[in-house]
Write a protein that holds these residues in place. Structure first.
Motif, PDB file in Angstrom:
ATOM      1  N   GLY A  31       0.821  -1.201   0.000  1.00 36.19           N
ATOM      2  CA  GLY A  31       0.000   0.000   0.000  1.00 36.19           C
ATOM      3  C   GLY A  31       0.847   1.240   0.000  1.00 36.19           C
ATOM      4  N   ARG A  32       0.190   2.355   0.226  1.00 28.51           N
ATOM      5  CA  ARG A  32       0.876   3.644   0.230  1.00 28.51           C
ATOM      6  C   ARG A  32       0.307   4.487   1.355  1.00 28.51           C
ATOM      7  NH1 ARG A  32       0.653   8.244  -4.220  1.00 28.51           N
ATOM      8  NH2 ARG A  32       2.661   9.211  -3.805  1.00 28.51           N
ATOM      9  N   VAL A  33       1.159   5.108   2.132  1.00 29.79           N
ATOM     10  CA  VAL A  33       0.747   5.976   3.229  1.00 29.79           C
ATOM     11  C   VAL A  33       0.793   7.411   2.717  1.00 29.79           C
ATOM     12  CG1 VAL A  33       1.164   6.660   5.615  1.00 29.79           C
ATOM     13  CG2 VAL A  33       1.772   4.351   4.875  1.00 29.79           C
ATOM     14  N   ILE A  34      -0.381   8.087   2.780  1.00 24.86           N
ATOM     15  CA  ILE A  34      -0.467   9.462   2.276  1.00 24.86           C
ATOM     16  C   ILE A  34      -1.174  10.357   3.295  1.00 24.86           C
ATOM     17  CG2 ILE A  34      -0.509   8.767  -0.159  1.00 24.86           C
ATOM     18  CD1 ILE A  34      -3.564   9.308  -0.090  1.00 24.86           C
ATOM     19  N   ASP A  35      -0.960  11.644   3.163  1.00 18.07           N
ATOM     20  CA  ASP A  35      -1.693  12.639   3.933  1.00 18.07           C
ATOM     21  C   ASP A  35      -3.084  12.733   3.312  1.00 18.07           C
ATOM     22  OD1 ASP A  35      -2.836  15.400   4.289  1.00 18.07           O
ATOM     23  OD2 ASP A  35      -1.061  15.620   5.551  1.00 18.07           O
ATOM     24  N   THR A  36      -4.134  12.579   4.118  1.00 14.86           N
ATOM     25  CA  THR A  36      -5.493  12.556   3.558  1.00 14.86           C
ATOM     26  C   THR A  36      -5.919  13.903   2.992  1.00 14.86           C
ATOM     27  OG1 THR A  36      -6.441  12.951   5.753  1.00 14.86           O
ATOM     28  CG2 THR A  36      -6.285  10.667   5.013  1.00 14.86           C
ATOM     29  N   SER A  37      -5.337  14.991   3.460  1.00 18.14           N
ATOM     30  CA  SER A  37      -5.709  16.317   2.943  1.00 18.14           C
ATOM     31  C   SER A  37      -4.988  16.661   1.650  1.00 18.14           C
ATOM     32  CB  SER A  37      -5.396  17.399   3.974  1.00 18.14           C
ATOM     33  OG  SER A  37      -6.137  17.180   5.145  1.00 18.14           O
ATOM     34  N   THR A  38      -3.681  16.484   1.653  1.00 14.08           N
ATOM     35  CA  THR A  38      -2.872  16.901   0.500  1.00 14.08           C
ATOM     36  C   THR A  38      -2.632  15.778  -0.510  1.00 14.08           C
ATOM     37  OG1 THR A  38      -0.780  16.293   1.541  1.00 14.08           O
ATOM     38  CG2 THR A  38      -1.630  18.532   1.984  1.00 14.08           C
ATOM     39  N   LEU A  49       1.208  -4.536  11.909  1.00 13.86           N
ATOM     40  CA  LEU A  49       0.000  -5.263  12.291  1.00 13.86           C
ATOM     41  C   LEU A  49      -0.277  -4.939  13.742  1.00 13.86           C
ATOM     42  CD1 LEU A  49       0.684  -8.815  10.803  1.00 13.86           C
ATOM     43  CD2 LEU A  49      -0.617  -6.948   9.787  1.00 13.86           C
ATOM     44  N   ASN A  50      -1.472  -4.458  14.033  1.00 12.78           N
ATOM     45  CA  ASN A  50      -1.828  -4.103  15.401  1.00 12.78           C
ATOM     46  C   ASN A  50      -1.718  -5.327  16.303  1.00 12.78           C
ATOM     47  OD1 ASN A  50      -2.524  -2.254  17.342  1.00 12.78           O
ATOM     48  ND2 ASN A  50      -4.715  -2.434  16.994  1.00 12.78           N
ATOM     49  N   SER A  51      -1.318  -5.113  17.534  1.00 12.84           N
ATOM     50  CA  SER A  51      -1.164  -6.176  18.541  1.00 12.84           C
ATOM     51  C   SER A  51      -0.137  -7.219  18.119  1.00 12.84           C
ATOM     52  CB  SER A  51      -2.509  -6.844  18.836  1.00 12.84           C
ATOM     53  OG  SER A  51      -3.443  -5.897  19.282  1.00 12.84           O
ATOM     54  N   SER A  52       0.902  -6.772  17.435  1.00 15.68           N
ATOM     55  CA  SER A  52       1.971  -7.699  17.046  1.00 15.68           C
ATOM     56  C   SER A  52       3.292  -6.934  16.990  1.00 15.68           C
ATOM     57  CB  SER A  52       1.683  -8.329  15.687  1.00 15.68           C
ATOM     58  OG  SER A  52       2.048  -7.459  14.648  1.00 15.68           O
ATOM     59  N   THR A  53       4.336  -7.663  16.699  1.00 15.88           N
ATOM     60  CA  THR A  53       5.643  -7.040  16.513  1.00 15.88           C
ATOM     61  C   THR A  53       6.028  -7.026  15.034  1.00 15.88           C
ATOM     62  OG1 THR A  53       6.725  -9.168  16.866  1.00 15.88           O
ATOM     63  CG2 THR A  53       6.468  -7.735  18.789  1.00 15.88           C
ATOM     64  N   ARG A  54       5.089  -7.352  14.163  1.00 11.33           N
ATOM     65  CA  ARG A  54       5.328  -7.409  12.725  1.00 11.33           C
ATOM     66  C   ARG A  54       5.082  -6.051  12.087  1.00 11.33           C
ATOM     67  NH1 ARG A  54       5.705 -11.924   9.286  1.00 11.33           N
ATOM     68  NH2 ARG A  54       5.338 -10.077   8.101  1.00 11.33           N
ATOM     69  N   GLY A  55       6.073  -5.545  11.410  1.00 10.50           N
ATOM     70  CA  GLY A  55       5.900  -4.259  10.767  1.00 10.50           C
ATOM     71  C   GLY A  55       6.975  -3.981   9.738  1.00 10.50           C
ATOM     72  N   THR A  56       6.864  -2.803   9.128  1.00 15.17           N
ATOM     73  CA  THR A  56       7.814  -2.392   8.110  1.00 15.17           C
ATOM     74  C   THR A  56       7.839  -0.868   8.050  1.00 15.17           C
ATOM     75  OG1 THR A  56       8.499  -2.770   5.818  1.00 15.17           O
ATOM     76  CG2 THR A  56       6.145  -2.398   6.194  1.00 15.17           C
ATOM     77  N   THR A  57       8.723  -0.350   7.242  1.00 15.19           N
ATOM     78  CA  THR A  57       8.817   1.089   7.018  1.00 15.19           C
ATOM     79  C   THR A  57       8.543   1.366   5.548  1.00 15.19           C
ATOM     80  OG1 THR A  57      10.479   1.275   8.763  1.00 15.19           O
ATOM     81  CG2 THR A  57      10.319   3.102   7.223  1.00 15.19           C
ATOM     82  N   ALA A  58       7.738   2.376   5.289  1.00 10.12           N
ATOM     83  CA  ALA A  58       7.460   2.776   3.908  1.00 10.12           C
ATOM     84  C   ALA A  58       8.720   3.369   3.288  1.00 10.12           C
ATOM     85  CB  ALA A  58       6.320   3.790   3.887  1.00 10.12           C
ATOM     86  N   ASP A  59       8.765   3.364   1.973  1.00  2.88           N
ATOM     87  CA  ASP A  59       9.909   3.956   1.288  1.00  2.88           C
ATOM     88  C   ASP A  59       9.727   5.467   1.136  1.00  2.88           C
ATOM     89  OD1 ASP A  59       8.176   4.348  -0.887  1.00  2.88           O
ATOM     90  OD2 ASP A  59       9.071   2.768  -2.109  1.00  2.88           O
ATOM     91  N   GLU A  60      10.579   6.109   0.351  1.00  2.00           N
ATOM     92  CA  GLU A  60      10.527   7.566   0.193  1.00  2.00           C
ATOM     93  C   GLU A  60       9.257   8.048  -0.510  1.00  2.00           C
ATOM     94  OE1 GLU A  60      12.415   5.783  -3.354  1.00  2.00           O
ATOM     95  OE2 GLU A  60      12.838   5.587  -1.226  1.00  2.00           O
ATOM     96  N   LYS A  61       8.532   7.136  -1.168  1.00  2.00           N
ATOM     97  CA  LYS A  61       7.267   7.485  -1.828  1.00  2.00           C
ATOM     98  C   LYS A  61       6.054   7.071  -0.991  1.00  2.00           C
ATOM     99  CE  LYS A  61       9.356   6.984  -6.351  1.00  2.00           C
ATOM    100  NZ  LYS A  61       9.410   6.179  -7.560  1.00  2.00           N
ATOM    101  N   GLY A  62       6.302   6.621   0.248  1.00  2.00           N
ATOM    102  CA  GLY A  62       5.211   6.207   1.130  1.00  2.00           C
ATOM    103  C   GLY A  62       4.706   4.805   0.865  1.00  2.00           C
ATOM    104  N   VAL A  63       5.361   4.081  -0.039  1.00  2.00           N
ATOM    105  CA  VAL A  63       4.936   2.727  -0.403  1.00  2.00           C
ATOM    106  C   VAL A  63       5.517   1.725   0.591  1.00  2.00           C
ATOM    107  CG1 VAL A  63       5.047   0.941  -2.192  1.00  2.00           C
ATOM    108  CG2 VAL A  63       4.761   3.342  -2.836  1.00  2.00           C
ATOM    109  N   TYR A  64       4.659   0.803   1.037  1.00  2.00           N
ATOM    110  CA  TYR A  64       5.125  -0.235   1.955  1.00  2.00           C
ATOM    111  C   TYR A  64       4.781  -1.612   1.418  1.00  2.00           C
ATOM    112  CZ  TYR A  64       0.298  -0.658   3.540  1.00  2.00           C
ATOM    113  OH  TYR A  64      -1.054  -0.850   3.579  1.00  2.00           O
ATOM    114  N   ARG A  65       5.510  -2.605   1.915  1.00  2.00           N
ATOM    115  CA  ARG A  65       5.300  -4.010   1.573  1.00  2.00           C
ATOM    116  C   ARG A  65       5.527  -4.809   2.845  1.00  2.00           C
ATOM    117  NH1 ARG A  65       8.275  -8.485  -0.095  1.00  2.00           N
ATOM    118  NH2 ARG A  65       7.217  -9.749  -1.663  1.00  2.00           N
ATOM    119  N   LEU A  66       4.521  -5.567   3.241  1.00  2.00           N
ATOM    120  CA  LEU A  66       4.601  -6.378   4.462  1.00  2.00           C
ATOM    121  C   LEU A  66       4.321  -7.828   4.086  1.00  2.00           C
ATOM    122  CD1 LEU A  66       5.049  -6.299   7.500  1.00  2.00           C
ATOM    123  CD2 LEU A  66       2.649  -5.748   7.787  1.00  2.00           C
TER     124      LEU A  66
END
Length: 87
Positions: A31-38, A49-66
């Motif tokens: 997916g992609r993390v964006i500002d909802t206004s801009t 993932l909520n209630s877990s230790t599984r996660g990742t960091t988005a790239d410079e374009k806000g795109v993530y892959r988990l």
């Protein structure tokens, strides 16, 4: 696969089954993390993932892959400095 053990008591056959660990079906969330206004991307946002230790960091374009997320319903959380967490 299941491990079956049979034990015979006189004329009674008792079958005991023990489930072996089955691989859990998984998928990859992207997916992609964006500002909802801009609608601008939020680079390097944290996604997990909520209630877990599984996660990742988005790239410079806000795109993530988990990868390797168990199939089914999961709650994803995105966080970024200066923003409220989004679920």
């Amino acid at each position: 696969n299941a491990l079956l053990t049979s034990v015979r008591f006189g004329g009674l056959l008792l079958v005991i089954g023990t489930a072996l660990a089955q691989p859990v079906p998984t998928g990859t969330l992207t997916g992609r993390v964006i500002d909802t206004s801009t609608k601008e991307p939020l680079p390097f946002a944290t996604v997990y993932l909520n209630s877990s230790t599984r996660g990742t960091t988005a790239d410079e374009k806000g795109v993530y892959r988990l990868p390797n997320v168990p199939t089914g319903t999961v709650e994803i959380v995105a966080s970024y400095v200066g923003y409220q967490k989004a679920k």
